[in-house]
Design an enzyme around this catalytic site. Sequence first.
Site, PDB file in Angstrom:
ATOM      1  N   LYS A   1      30.809  16.248 106.473  1.00 11.56           N
ATOM      2  CA  LYS A   1      30.179  16.303 107.799  1.00 11.56           C
ATOM      3  C   LYS A   1      28.688  16.616 107.702  1.00 11.56           C
ATOM      4  O   LYS A   1      27.848  15.908 108.281  1.00 11.56           O
ATOM      5  CB  LYS A   1      30.879  17.355 108.654  1.00 11.56           C
ATOM      6  CG  LYS A   1      30.350  17.444 110.081  1.00 11.56           C
ATOM      7  CD  LYS A   1      31.127  18.472 110.892  1.00 11.56           C
ATOM      8  CE  LYS A   1      30.577  18.571 112.317  1.00 11.56           C
ATOM      9  NZ  LYS A   1      31.329  19.602 113.116  1.00 11.56           N
TER      10      LYS A   1
ATOM     11  N   TYR B   1       9.758  26.866 108.417  1.00  8.25           N
ATOM     12  CA  TYR B   1       9.566  26.098 109.646  1.00  8.25           C
ATOM     13  C   TYR B   1       8.524  26.766 110.541  1.00  8.25           C
ATOM     14  O   TYR B   1       7.691  26.106 111.158  1.00  8.25           O
ATOM     15  CB  TYR B   1      10.885  25.942 110.422  1.00  8.25           C
ATOM     16  CG  TYR B   1      12.079  25.561 109.583  1.00  8.25           C
ATOM     17  CD1 TYR B   1      11.935  24.793 108.427  1.00  8.25           C
ATOM     18  CD2 TYR B   1      13.363  25.967 109.927  1.00  8.25           C
ATOM     19  CE1 TYR B   1      13.030  24.442 107.650  1.00  8.25           C
ATOM     20  CE2 TYR B   1      14.466  25.624 109.166  1.00  8.25           C
ATOM     21  CZ  TYR B   1      14.292  24.865 108.019  1.00  8.25           C
ATOM     22  OH  TYR B   1      15.381  24.526 107.252  1.00  8.25           O
TER      23      TYR B   1
ATOM     24  N   GLU C   1       9.868  37.036  99.816  1.00  9.18           N
ATOM     25  CA  GLU C   1      10.690  38.043 100.485  1.00  9.18           C
ATOM     26  C   GLU C   1      11.083  39.105  99.461  1.00  9.18           C
ATOM     27  O   GLU C   1      10.778  38.990  98.275  1.00  9.18           O
ATOM     28  CB  GLU C   1      11.932  37.397 101.111  1.00  9.18           C
ATOM     29  CG  GLU C   1      12.828  36.668 100.130  1.00  9.18           C
ATOM     30  CD  GLU C   1      13.916  35.841 100.817  1.00  9.18           C
ATOM     31  OE1 GLU C   1      13.820  35.598 102.036  1.00  9.18           O
ATOM     32  OE2 GLU C   1      14.853  35.427 100.131  1.00  9.18           O
TER      33      GLU C   1
ATOM     34  N   HIS D   1      19.397  36.354 102.290  1.00 11.56           N
ATOM     35  CA  HIS D   1      19.646  35.617 101.052  1.00 11.56           C
ATOM     36  C   HIS D   1      20.317  36.485 100.008  1.00 11.56           C
ATOM     37  O   HIS D   1      20.127  37.696  99.965  1.00 11.56           O
ATOM     38  CB  HIS D   1      18.324  35.094 100.475  1.00 11.56           C
ATOM     39  CG  HIS D   1      17.761  33.946 101.240  1.00 11.56           C
ATOM     40  ND1 HIS D   1      16.419  33.649 101.273  1.00 11.56           N
ATOM     41  CD2 HIS D   1      18.352  33.001 102.022  1.00 11.56           C
ATOM     42  CE1 HIS D   1      16.218  32.587 102.011  1.00 11.56           C
ATOM     43  NE2 HIS D   1      17.373  32.179 102.483  1.00 11.56           N
TER      44      HIS D   1
END
Length: 290
Positions: A19, A159, A209, A247
């Site tokens: 999918k 983003y 990070e 993460h």
Amino acid sequence: MAILIDKNSKILVQGITGKSGLFHTQQCRDYGSQIVAGVTPGRGGIHVEGIPVFNTVAEAVHYTGATVSMIFVPPAGAADAILEACDAGLDLAVCITEGIPVRDMVLARAIQERSKTLLVGPNCPGVITPGQCKLGIMPGYIHKPGKIGVVSRSGTLTYEAVKQLSDMGLGQSTCVGIGGDPIIGMKFIDVLKKFNDDKDTEAVFMIGEIGGAAEEQAAEWIRDNMKKPVAAFIAGVTAPTGKRMGHAGAIITGGKGKAEDKIKTLQECGVVVSTSPTRMGEAMATALKK
């Protein structure tokens, strides 16, 4: 000019019949990427959305000339998918899959390093050269062609940074999401080297990070080698020690990997560090004026 991918890249998708694989394949193709094949063992011979599907990567490469793979294989089989891409001699494999067992990646990474195949990811948003080729799950419409390279451990913050850069008229040469897992392919320094050598990349924005020492290592490399301005943002300033934040690799352990330490090192090495995720574009603009 671009790094890693451009309009001429021929891409195969491992896991195209799933999918997520099919959805993002369609998104990438709509953006203009050349999707020439899919690979799903046992499904060879069918077509999905007009794209031929093969049983193996080697078979897909033989018949289509593909040189790049985008991997959407589920976690249990994703490390094997990386190895299959390496065995087929691809130039680049971009693994989007999240949740690959660390033990699997330790072995896959050791073998991949001895191959000609570059690896981006896993657990990453992918790579995009705006206006030419999108390979991953990032929203293509926020990217604008330009001369700012972007490299990031975080998908969502990539983003945000790109949107700010685009809104300020600072287009991007290539954006690379290297992934947030403990074991990944290309690291900050690997991507920075390519941006440093790319004549059409004028500056770089880096997003790090908490966890590990990759940002400190990159800062020292920038100080000693980088010929272009660099700005950065480090996520996780308020993260508590010992708690994983988002993460798998974003965790402060043994007193190491703290955001403030990374920020301090970057600043000492001449990098302009944004104090807020809402001011990343401003930090890049400041670095360009230095």
